[in-house]
Design an enzyme around this catalytic site. Structure first.
Site, PDB file in Angstrom:
ATOM      1  N   ARG A  86       0.846  -1.189   0.000  1.00 32.78           N
ATOM      2  CA  ARG A  86       0.000   0.000   0.000  1.00 32.78           C
ATOM      3  C   ARG A  86       0.886   1.246   0.000  1.00 32.78           C
ATOM      4  O   ARG A  86       1.886   1.300   0.723  1.00 32.78           O
ATOM      5  CB  ARG A  86      -0.913   0.023   1.239  1.00 32.78           C
ATOM      6  N   GLU A 105      -4.022   7.770  -5.328  1.00 33.71           N
ATOM      7  CA  GLU A 105      -4.142   7.034  -6.597  1.00 33.71           C
ATOM      8  C   GLU A 105      -5.339   7.546  -7.391  1.00 33.71           C
ATOM      9  O   GLU A 105      -6.431   7.634  -6.838  1.00 33.71           O
ATOM     10  CB  GLU A 105      -4.288   5.544  -6.315  1.00 33.71           C
ATOM     11  N   HIS A 134      -1.062   0.400 -10.069  1.00 33.38           N
ATOM     12  CA  HIS A 134      -1.811  -0.502  -9.178  1.00 33.38           C
ATOM     13  C   HIS A 134      -2.453  -1.665  -9.949  1.00 33.38           C
ATOM     14  O   HIS A 134      -3.673  -1.819  -9.969  1.00 33.38           O
ATOM     15  CB  HIS A 134      -2.881   0.265  -8.378  1.00 33.38           C
TER      16      HIS A 134
HETATM   17  P1  NAD Z   1      -1.393 -11.330   4.381  1.00 25.81           P
HETATM   18  O1  NAD Z   1      -2.397 -10.951   5.394  1.00 25.81           O
HETATM   19  O2  NAD Z   1      -1.288 -12.766   3.975  1.00 25.81           O
HETATM   20  O3  NAD Z   1       0.072 -10.832   4.849  1.00 25.81           O
HETATM   21  C1  NAD Z   1       0.302  -9.591   5.452  1.00 25.81           C
HETATM   22  C2  NAD Z   1       1.403  -9.793   6.472  1.00 25.81           C
HETATM   23  O4  NAD Z   1       1.729  -8.519   7.029  1.00 25.81           O
HETATM   24  C3  NAD Z   1       1.000 -10.718   7.624  1.00 25.81           C
HETATM   25  O5  NAD Z   1       1.944 -11.754   7.778  1.00 25.81           O
HETATM   26  C4  NAD Z   1       0.959  -9.776   8.826  1.00 25.81           C
HETATM   27  O6  NAD Z   1       1.330 -10.414  10.055  1.00 25.81           O
HETATM   28  C5  NAD Z   1       1.975  -8.723   8.415  1.00 25.81           C
HETATM   29  N1  NAD Z   1       1.814  -7.479   9.168  1.00 25.81           N
HETATM   30  C6  NAD Z   1       0.666  -6.859   9.524  1.00 25.81           C
HETATM   31  N2  NAD Z   1       0.943  -5.747  10.234  1.00 25.81           N
HETATM   32  C7  NAD Z   1       2.294  -5.668  10.314  1.00 25.81           C
HETATM   33  C8  NAD Z   1       3.197  -4.740  10.919  1.00 25.81           C
HETATM   34  N3  NAD Z   1       2.736  -3.670  11.599  1.00 25.81           N
HETATM   35  N4  NAD Z   1       4.519  -4.971  10.790  1.00 25.81           N
HETATM   36  C9  NAD Z   1       4.974  -6.063  10.134  1.00 25.81           C
HETATM   37  N5  NAD Z   1       4.182  -6.985   9.551  1.00 25.81           N
HETATM   38  C10 NAD Z   1       2.851  -6.772   9.629  1.00 25.81           C
HETATM   39  O7  NAD Z   1      -1.685 -10.430   3.112  1.00 25.81           O
HETATM   40  P2  NAD Z   1      -1.118 -10.609   1.634  1.00 25.81           P
HETATM   41  O8  NAD Z   1      -2.092 -11.386   0.815  1.00 25.81           O
HETATM   42  O9  NAD Z   1       0.286 -11.038   1.681  1.00 25.81           O
HETATM   43  O10 NAD Z   1      -1.245  -9.082   1.139  1.00 25.81           O
HETATM   44  C11 NAD Z   1      -0.435  -8.083   1.741  1.00 25.81           C
HETATM   45  C12 NAD Z   1      -0.905  -6.710   1.295  1.00 25.81           C
HETATM   46  O11 NAD Z   1      -0.632  -6.546  -0.092  1.00 25.81           O
HETATM   47  C13 NAD Z   1      -2.424  -6.481   1.384  1.00 25.81           C
HETATM   48  O12 NAD Z   1      -2.825  -6.134   2.685  1.00 25.81           O
HETATM   49  C14 NAD Z   1      -2.637  -5.354   0.422  1.00 25.81           C
HETATM   50  O13 NAD Z   1      -2.442  -4.143   1.100  1.00 25.81           O
HETATM   51  C15 NAD Z   1      -1.509  -5.545  -0.597  1.00 25.81           C
HETATM   52  N6  NAD Z   1      -2.002  -5.989  -1.909  1.00 25.81           N
HETATM   53  C16 NAD Z   1      -1.704  -5.225  -2.985  1.00 25.81           C
HETATM   54  C17 NAD Z   1      -2.146  -5.612  -4.252  1.00 25.81           C
HETATM   55  C18 NAD Z   1      -1.800  -4.804  -5.455  1.00 25.81           C
HETATM   56  O14 NAD Z   1      -2.586  -4.796  -6.400  1.00 25.81           O
HETATM   57  N7  NAD Z   1      -0.650  -4.163  -5.504  1.00 25.81           N
HETATM   58  C19 NAD Z   1      -2.928  -6.769  -4.399  1.00 25.81           C
HETATM   59  C20 NAD Z   1      -3.183  -7.543  -3.279  1.00 25.81           C
HETATM   60  C21 NAD Z   1      -2.724  -7.137  -2.018  1.00 25.81           C
END
Ligand code: NAD
Length: 294
Positions: free
Chosen positions: A218, A247, A265
Site C-alpha cells: 500500500r 491514486e 496498481h
Molecule cells: P497477508 O495478510 O497474507 O500478509 C500480510 C502480512 O503482514 C501478515 O503476515 C501480517 O502479520 C503482516 N503485518 C501486519 N501488520 C504488520 C506490521 N505492523 N509490521 C509487520 N508486519 C505486519 O496479506 P497478503 O495477501 O500477503 O497481502 C499483503 C498486502 O498486499 C495487502 O494487505 C494489500 O495491502 C496488498 N495488496 C496489494 C495488491 C496490489 O494490487 N498491488 C494486491 C493484493 C494485495
C-alpha cells in the site's frame, strides 16, 4: 436479491452470479443493492454504506480491506468478505518484475533504445544473485516473493509481527536488524495505523546506501517525500512501486524521481487472477445464498 458490481471483474462473473439474483453494474442502483462487489476503486465509506439501506454483504475481490469502513458495516449488520488467497502469485510476480527491472535498468534501456540512442557502454547492470532481500510483511504474497527470490539465489530475511517460517526464508529479524542488512526490500504490508508511514526518513537512514525498495503493498506505508529525497540523494538506489499515497498519483513529485519503475496498481490484475477472484466470489455468494456465511 440485487447484486451490484461496483468495480471491474472478470467478464464471466455477471453470468456466473445470475443464478443468485439480478446483477447490475449501474452504481446508481446502490440504494437497492443487497450485495456489493468491489475491488480497490470503490470506497465503502460510511456515506456509501448509509446510501445502501438493503445492503447485507460487501465482497472485496482482492486482499486489502482498507477501502471498507468495516466498523460501520459491522454496526449495520453488513458482512464483509475478501478473497485473500487469489492474488498472491499475481502480486508476487509484479513485485519481482519491479525488482528485476531496477538493477537491469530496463526502463532507461527501453526508452533510450526507442529514442535512437545506443547506451551499450553506459548502462551498467547488477545481478540479484547473492544479494539480500528483506521482506517486510511476509504473509501470502511475501512468501511467494521469497520463493522467487530463492530461485534467483538471493538470501531472504523477513520482518513480520507474527512468526514466519518457510524453506524459502533464511531468518526472521526485527526491523532495526533487517534495515542495515538488505540490498533489496519488498513491502507486503496491509495498511493499518501501525504500518502507515512505516518506511520513513529515519528507517531509510538505517538502510545500506543504494538499497532498492519495492512496494506492491500500500502506498501509505511509505512516506513518499522521504523516498523522493532518498532517491535524489542516492541513499536509495531505486524504487519500484505499484501503489501510491494518492491514486492515481497525478502530478505527484515522486513521479519525477530518478531510478524508479512505476505501475498503476495492477498487482492483482492478471487474467488468471481475475478468474481466481471470480471463483472465490462465486464460492462466497453460494455460501451467502445458502445462509452459510458466518
Ligand atoms: P497477508 O495478510 O497474507 O500478509 C500480510 C502480512 O503482514 C501478515 O503476515 C501480517 O502479520 C503482516 N503485518 C501486519 N501488520 C504488520 C506490521 N505492523 N509490521 C509487520 N508486519 C505486519 O496479506 P497478503 O495477501 O500477503 O497481502 C499483503 C498486502 O498486499 C495487502 O494487505 C494489500 O495491502 C496488498 N495488496 C496489494 C495488491 C496490489 O494490487 N498491488 C494486491 C493484493 C494485495
Amino acid at each position: 436479491m440485487k447484486i451490484l458490481l461496483s468495480d471491474s471483474f472478470d467478464a464471466s462473473l455477471p453470468g456466473r452470479l445470475a443464478k443468485y439474483g439480478e446483477v447490475t453494474d449501474d452504481k446508481n442502483q446502490v440504494g437497492s443493492a443487497d450485495v456489493v462487489l468491489i475491488r480497490s476503486k470503490t470506497k465503502c465509506t460510511r456515506e456509501f454504506i448509509d446510501a445502501a439501506p438493503n445492503l447485507k454483504l460487501i465482497i472485496r475481490g482482492g486482499v486489502g480491506l482498507d477501502n471498507v469502513d468495516r466498523e460501520h458495516a459491522k454496526s449495520k449488520g453488513i458482512k464483509v468478505y475478501n478473497t485473500p488467497k487469489a492474488s498472491s502469485v499475481a502480486v508476487a510476480e509484479l513485485a519481482f518484475a519491479l525488482m528485476i527491472a531496477l538493477p537491469n535498468q530496463l526502463i532507461t534501456a527501453h526508452n533510450s533504445t526507442v529514442a535512437g540512442q545506443w547506451l551499450k557502454k553506459d548502462l551498467k547492470r547488477t545481478e540479484l544473485l547473492n544479494k539480500t532481500l528483506g521482506i517486510i510483511g511476509c504473509g501470502r504474497i511475501g512468501l511467494e516473493v521469497a520463493k522467487r527470490a530463492k530461485a534467483f539465489g538471493m538470501k531472504v530475511y523477513v520482518y513480520d509481527v507474527v512468526p514466519v517460517s518457510s524453506e524459502y526464508i533464511d531468518g526472521q529479524k526485527e526491523l532495526a536488524e533487517l534495515l542495515p542488512l538488505c540490498d533489496y526490500f519488498s513491502l507486503h504490508l496491509p495498511l493499518t495505523p501501525e504500518t502507515t508511514g512505516l518506511i520513513n526518513k529515519e528507517r531509510i537512514a538505517q538502510m545500506k546506501n543504494g538499497a532498492c525498495l519495492i512496494n506492491t503493498g500500500r502506498g501509505k506505508t511509505v512516506v513518499e517525500e522521504d523516498i523522493l529525497e532518498a532517491l535524489q540523494s542516492g541513499k536509495l538506489g531505486g524504487y519500484g512501486t505499484d501503489v501510491y499515497v494518492a491514486e492515481p498519483p497525478e502530478n505527484a513529485a515522486i513521479l519525477k524521481a530518478p531510478n524508479t519503475v512505476f505501475a498503476p496498481h495492477i498487482g492483482a490484475s492478471t487474467k488468471e487472477n481475475l478468474l481466481r477472484i471470480s471463483d472465490e466470489v462465486v464460492l462466497l455468494m453460494d455460501q451467502f445464498a445458502k445462509g452459510e456465511l458466518a
